[in-house]
Write a protein that holds these residues in place. Structure first.
Motif, PDB file in Angstrom:
ATOM      1  N   MET A   1       0.850  -1.240   0.019  1.00 32.50           N
ATOM      2  CA  MET A   1       0.144  -0.071   0.095  1.00 32.50           C
ATOM      3  C   MET A   1       0.873   1.353  -0.271  1.00 32.50           C
ATOM      4  N   ARG A   2       0.598   2.054  -1.175  1.00 35.40           N
ATOM      5  CA  ARG A   2       1.414   3.286  -1.208  1.00 35.40           C
ATOM      6  C   ARG A   2       0.723   4.433  -0.392  1.00 35.40           C
ATOM      7  N   PRO A   3       1.399   5.276   0.251  1.00 32.61           N
ATOM      8  CA  PRO A   3       0.736   6.625   0.767  1.00 32.61           C
ATOM      9  C   PRO A   3       0.620   7.459  -0.441  1.00 32.61           C
ATOM     10  N   SER A   4      -0.552   8.257  -0.168  1.00 33.34           N
ATOM     11  CA  SER A   4      -0.613   9.161  -1.270  1.00 33.34           C
ATOM     12  C   SER A   4       0.224  10.547  -0.942  1.00 33.34           C
ATOM     13  N   VAL A   5       0.229  11.345  -2.049  1.00 31.84           N
ATOM     14  CA  VAL A   5       0.883  12.612  -1.954  1.00 31.84           C
ATOM     15  C   VAL A   5       0.211  13.426  -0.796  1.00 31.84           C
ATOM     16  N   PHE A   6      -0.767  13.345  -0.726  1.00 29.01           N
ATOM     17  CA  PHE A   6      -1.531  14.243   0.507  1.00 29.01           C
ATOM     18  C   PHE A   6      -1.103  13.643   1.758  1.00 29.01           C
ATOM     19  N   PHE A   7      -0.630  12.370   1.935  1.00 27.54           N
ATOM     20  CA  PHE A   7       0.050  12.184   3.140  1.00 27.54           C
ATOM     21  C   PHE A   7       1.146  13.068   3.479  1.00 27.54           C
ATOM     22  N   TYR A   8       2.169  12.875   2.199  1.00 23.80           N
ATOM     23  CA  TYR A   8       3.462  13.565   2.568  1.00 23.80           C
ATOM     24  C   TYR A   8       3.134  15.118   2.984  1.00 23.80           C
ATOM     25  N   VAL A   9       2.305  15.737   2.028  1.00 23.24           N
ATOM     26  CA  VAL A   9       1.878  17.127   2.146  1.00 23.24           C
ATOM     27  C   VAL A   9       1.444  17.449   3.674  1.00 23.24           C
ATOM     28  N   THR A  10       0.599  16.558   4.338  1.00 24.55           N
ATOM     29  CA  THR A  10       0.037  16.857   5.634  1.00 24.55           C
ATOM     30  C   THR A  10       1.102  16.428   6.432  1.00 24.55           C
ATOM     31  N   TYR A  11       1.989  15.445   6.510  1.00 27.75           N
ATOM     32  CA  TYR A  11       3.215  15.108   7.368  1.00 27.75           C
ATOM     33  C   TYR A  11       3.893  16.290   7.363  1.00 27.75           C
ATOM     34  N   VAL A  12       4.332  16.789   6.319  1.00 25.44           N
ATOM     35  CA  VAL A  12       5.326  17.862   6.235  1.00 25.44           C
ATOM     36  C   VAL A  12       4.814  19.043   6.822  1.00 25.44           C
ATOM     37  N   LEU A  13       3.546  19.443   6.454  1.00 20.64           N
ATOM     38  CA  LEU A  13       2.880  20.490   7.275  1.00 20.64           C
ATOM     39  C   LEU A  13       2.906  20.500   8.720  1.00 20.64           C
ATOM     40  N   CYS A  14       2.404  19.382   9.208  1.00 23.36           N
ATOM     41  CA  CYS A  14       2.401  18.852  10.613  1.00 23.36           C
ATOM     42  C   CYS A  14       3.744  19.147  11.277  1.00 23.36           C
ATOM     43  N   LEU A  15       5.001  18.593  10.784  1.00 26.48           N
ATOM     44  CA  LEU A  15       6.267  19.147  11.079  1.00 26.48           C
ATOM     45  C   LEU A  15       6.419  20.506  11.346  1.00 26.48           C
ATOM     46  N   CYS A  16       5.898  21.137  10.223  1.00 28.22           N
ATOM     47  CA  CYS A  16       6.458  22.528  10.010  1.00 28.22           C
ATOM     48  C   CYS A  16       5.425  23.323  11.217  1.00 28.22           C
ATOM     49  N   LEU A  17       4.259  22.907  11.634  1.00 28.26           N
ATOM     50  CA  LEU A  17       3.381  23.462  12.654  1.00 28.26           C
ATOM     51  C   LEU A  17       4.177  23.176  14.015  1.00 28.26           C
ATOM     52  N   GLY A  18       4.530  22.253  14.157  1.00 22.42           N
ATOM     53  CA  GLY A  18       5.295  21.824  15.320  1.00 22.42           C
ATOM     54  C   GLY A  18       6.436  22.739  15.593  1.00 22.42           C
ATOM     55  N   LEU A  19       7.357  23.014  14.659  1.00 22.80           N
ATOM     56  CA  LEU A  19       8.278  23.646  14.618  1.00 22.80           C
ATOM     57  C   LEU A  19       8.218  25.276  14.964  1.00 22.80           C
ATOM     58  N   LEU A  20       7.118  25.589  14.295  1.00 24.52           N
ATOM     59  CA  LEU A  20       6.476  26.967  14.555  1.00 24.52           C
ATOM     60  C   LEU A  20       6.060  27.311  16.111  1.00 24.52           C
ATOM     61  N   CYS A  21       5.413  26.106  16.638  1.00 22.07           N
ATOM     62  CA  CYS A  21       5.036  26.188  17.638  1.00 22.07           C
ATOM     63  C   CYS A  21       6.149  26.376  18.779  1.00 22.07           C
ATOM     64  N   LEU A  22       7.401  25.721  18.605  1.00 19.35           N
ATOM     65  CA  LEU A  22       8.460  25.593  19.331  1.00 19.35           C
ATOM     66  C   LEU A  22       9.203  27.125  19.238  1.00 19.35           C
TER      67      LEU A  22
END
Length: 244
Positions: A1-22
């Motif tokens: 099962m291959r994850p969609s591009v949508f997953f990668y976009v969502t995950y990268v945005l999640c990481l960026c939001l976490g860094l912005l919170c810090l």
């Protein structure tokens, strides 16, 4: 099962939001609240929001989605169990250190502990987190843990993980609001209701925290992003359940 591009976009945005919170919580406490020290003053208190956001929210949130990262799917699950447990342990240590910072500050300036709703929710979150971590280590990492116990614990573990994240978000948001009310309505700075720049910046931090939590829950809610059940441990678990 291959994850969609949508997953990668969502995950990268999640990481960026976490860094912005810090970044935002660190800038808030250093620029407007005088920086950091460990001497019982208000500068020691500044460690509290930074450590709690770092551990109880950002690190914890990334730990709960680590199994969803696609490059881990072809690797041994036990390895990523150790990574998951290590991230959780580090998150708990940062949270406990954040509690030490605020309790020690309270003692130094003679402020009572655990008098506000924020403090009640926060301490309940850390206690629940500790209980969850102990149960997880005992149930999923100890070789002597029976499979029936693991199968019983798994849905409880998942539910508690989501509940702790909700409590963490609540603690962070209520803490920001409480601190702004106490500091900006006191003798220092402009009143909170005039919305000075510090209030705007801290409110923006609160929005980033909410957005980070929503992205984490979004990743957890999509079933096709789950790790495929192909590990030997899961096969043995199914065989054990069929034989009972």
């Amino acid at each position: 099962m291959r994850p969609s591009v949508f997953f990668y976009v969502t995950y990268v945005l999640c990481l960026c939001l976490g860094l912005l919170c810090l970044l935002f919580v660190s800038c808030w406490r250093s620029h407007w609240r005088g920086g950091f020290s460990w001497d019982g003053t208000a500068q020691q208190f500044n460690w509290h929001p930074v450590l709690m956001v770092s551990g109880l929210l950002v690190l914890y949130g990334n730990a709960v989605v680590v199994y969803r990262v696609p490059f881990t799917w072809k690797q041994k699950k036990h390895t990523w169990k150790l990574v998951h447990a290590g991230l959780m342990l580090l998150a708990l240590l940062l949270s406990v250190l954040g509690l030490c910072a605020v309790f020690d500050f309270h003692r130094g300036v003679h402020i009572p502990d655990l008098y506000s709703l924020h403090s009640w929710v926060g301490i309940c979150t850390v206690v629940m987190f500790t209980f969850q971590l102990v149960l997880g280590l005992a149930g999923f990492l100890l070789p002597c843990s029976p499979l029936w116990f693991r199968s019983t614990l798994k849905p409880v573990h998942i539910w508690m993980g989501k509940a702790i994240l909700i409590l963490s978000l609540t603690s962070c948001i209520s803490g920001i609001n409480e601190n702004l009310l106490l500091t900006l309505n006191g003798t220092n700075g402009e009143p909170y209701n005039s919305l000075p720049m510090e209030a705007k910046f801290a409110n923006s931090l609160g929005i980033l925290i909410v957005a980070f939590g929503l992205f984490v829950f979004g990743i957890l809610s999509i079933n096709k992003w789950q790790r495929p059940e192909t590990d030997r441990e899961n096969v043995h678990l199914l065989l054990t359940e069929d034989s009972t």
